[in-house]
Scaffold this motif. Sequence first.
Motif, short mmCIF file in Angstrom:
data_model
loop_
_atom_site.label_atom_id
_atom_site.label_comp_id
_atom_site.label_asym_id
_atom_site.label_seq_id
_atom_site.Cartn_x
_atom_site.Cartn_y
_atom_site.Cartn_z
N ARG A 87 0.85 -1.19 0.00
CA ARG A 87 0.00 0.00 0.00
C ARG A 87 0.88 1.24 0.00
NH1 ARG A 87 -5.58 1.42 -0.47
NH2 ARG A 87 -5.88 -0.77 0.11
N SER A 93 -2.98 0.44 -4.10
CA SER A 93 -2.52 -0.85 -3.59
C SER A 93 -2.02 -1.69 -4.76
CB SER A 93 -3.67 -1.56 -2.86
OG SER A 93 -3.25 -2.80 -2.37
N ARG A 304 -16.12 1.13 10.51
CA ARG A 304 -16.36 1.00 9.08
C ARG A 304 -15.24 0.22 8.40
NH1 ARG A 304 -17.06 6.95 7.92
NH2 ARG A 304 -17.67 6.78 10.11
N ASP A 305 -15.52 -0.18 7.18
CA ASP A 305 -14.54 -0.87 6.33
C ASP A 305 -13.56 0.18 5.79
OD1 ASP A 305 -13.16 -2.29 4.42
OD2 ASP A 305 -14.93 -3.08 3.42
N ILE A 306 -12.26 -0.05 5.94
CA ILE A 306 -11.28 0.93 5.45
C ILE A 306 -10.87 0.67 4.01
CG2 ILE A 306 -10.42 1.35 7.77
CD1 ILE A 306 -7.91 -0.26 7.02
N GLY A 307 -11.37 -0.40 3.40
CA GLY A 307 -11.12 -0.64 1.98
C GLY A 307 -9.81 -1.35 1.67
N ALA A 309 -7.45 -3.99 0.10
CA ALA A 309 -7.56 -4.74 -1.15
C ALA A 309 -7.14 -6.19 -1.01
CB ALA A 309 -6.72 -4.06 -2.24
N ASP A 327 -6.40 -7.72 7.60
CA ASP A 327 -7.86 -7.77 7.64
C ASP A 327 -8.25 -9.08 8.30
OD1 ASP A 327 -10.58 -7.97 7.20
OD2 ASP A 327 -10.48 -7.12 5.17
N ARG A 330 -11.45 -11.00 7.12
CA ARG A 330 -11.26 -11.71 5.85
C ARG A 330 -10.43 -12.97 6.07
NH1 ARG A 330 -9.15 -8.58 0.52
NH2 ARG A 330 -10.65 -7.15 1.43
N TYR A 340 -15.50 -3.53 12.45
CA TYR A 340 -14.56 -4.09 11.47
C TYR A 340 -13.21 -4.25 12.17
CZ TYR A 340 -18.07 -2.99 7.96
OH TYR A 340 -19.24 -2.94 7.23
N PHE A 372 -5.15 4.70 3.61
CA PHE A 372 -6.40 4.11 3.16
C PHE A 372 -7.48 5.19 3.09
CE2 PHE A 372 -4.00 0.76 5.19
CZ PHE A 372 -4.19 -0.35 4.36
N GLY A 374 -10.54 5.02 2.64
CA GLY A 374 -11.74 4.62 3.36
C GLY A 374 -11.66 4.81 4.86
#
Length: 446
Positions: A87, A93, A304-307, A309, A327, A330, A340, A372, A374
């Motif tokens: 990143r 990314s 929240r989701d920071i996005g 990849a 993450d 994930r 999150y 990030f 996001g």
Amino acid sequence: MDCIVVGGGLAGLASAVWLTEAGHRVTILERRGSLGGRTISMPIAAVDDIPDNGQHVFASGYEDLMRYLESVGTRQYVEFPGHMSIRLPDGTSHRQAFGGLTGLRAAFGALPGVAGLDRARTMLAQGRLIRHVLRQPAWLDDVTADEWFRRIKMPQAARDALWDGIVIGLTGDKTEISSAKVPADLLVTGVRRALVHKRAISIGYPTVDLDTLFIDGAEKFFANNGVDVRHRAVVSTIDVADGAVTGVTLNDGEHIPADAVICAVPVWSVKGLLDQVPGHEAVYAAADQLTPVPIVSVNLYLDRDIGMADWGEILYGGEGVLEQVWDRQRMHGREPKDNYFYSTTVSASYELVGKTNDEIIDVQIAMLRRYFPGAADAQVVHGHVVRMPKSTFAQRPGTAGIRPDQRTAVRGLALAGDWTRTDWTTTMEGAAQSAARAVDVILSDR
């Protein structure tokens, strides 16, 4: 044969499992109230979750660690996706594969943030580096990794994109501290393992918490096989008579007899235990030189989701502040519920470890917002800081060869731990490999 394993960390657990599989009676003596050492989970009631004491990733060449997981029935909880991402500060990314075309392009200098003539310079420098790895010059242990990179003229952009991060990831320490020989040895080990398995070494991760991965299966194995696990059992000395081990003595004076002992304590806990062992002075001297290295991890529960990849992303230029972001939802294959969950890792965190929890969390959030998009307005639902001031040990220039062998001068006594002589140095594989070698010593002494 009656065997004692002193220490219930990963090296001790693996030693106990494999001695038991060999048909011997085993007692584990652990000074703390639980097993696991530096690979544990820590429940947090505030978010009803069980994060780990850091993010422990794996290399596909970790043969002994995978053998341990097979023995305790948890090998299925490790995945190797074949990629991670880098990143950049501009928010972009770049996915980095560990083999194939992407790996080949990286060999020719195509790295994120490396442009123009620096690509050609990177390719040439990487060629010099590989030659030094495969045919190591005599001076390699006389210089730091930083000096090594400067000698081979590795561009700073390539160091920021890849090579400084590789040194920190492999050794747990900064390039200006670690001996150049340490990452060189680890890289050549990776090359050899890749040739044996006929595939590039890749990075993987656990899909469950570390207690489930390392400890729960071991405890079931111990219960099913009659292994005696004694908590709050502090060993004072390992007892020796006529050149052979006779057992151990606890701090309360209790003597526990044994035909074999594996001492699997951390390097900073070994002094005093081996006083009756001929040649213990060299082991204690090594312990003095293998100084602790801190790691700081933060478990961040955000609104929240920071996005991200990828499952894991390395921050370009984040050394010492925030180097890696994971993450965790994930990785564990679960959907977000009330928050999150991300975890961050800062190796060799000499400056960060002295800050307050709030200061550390503020630093981490500021970096996430920088890298990030996001995360710009993300708020912390809960933050959990994990300081490990003795996460691993430093191997400074001039220390090659000081790590002791698993075999001692005493019949029936072996050493285990990532600080003993292994191919993988300070990793979990080092701990597991040391256990395999220590068990071999015990079995060959019968």
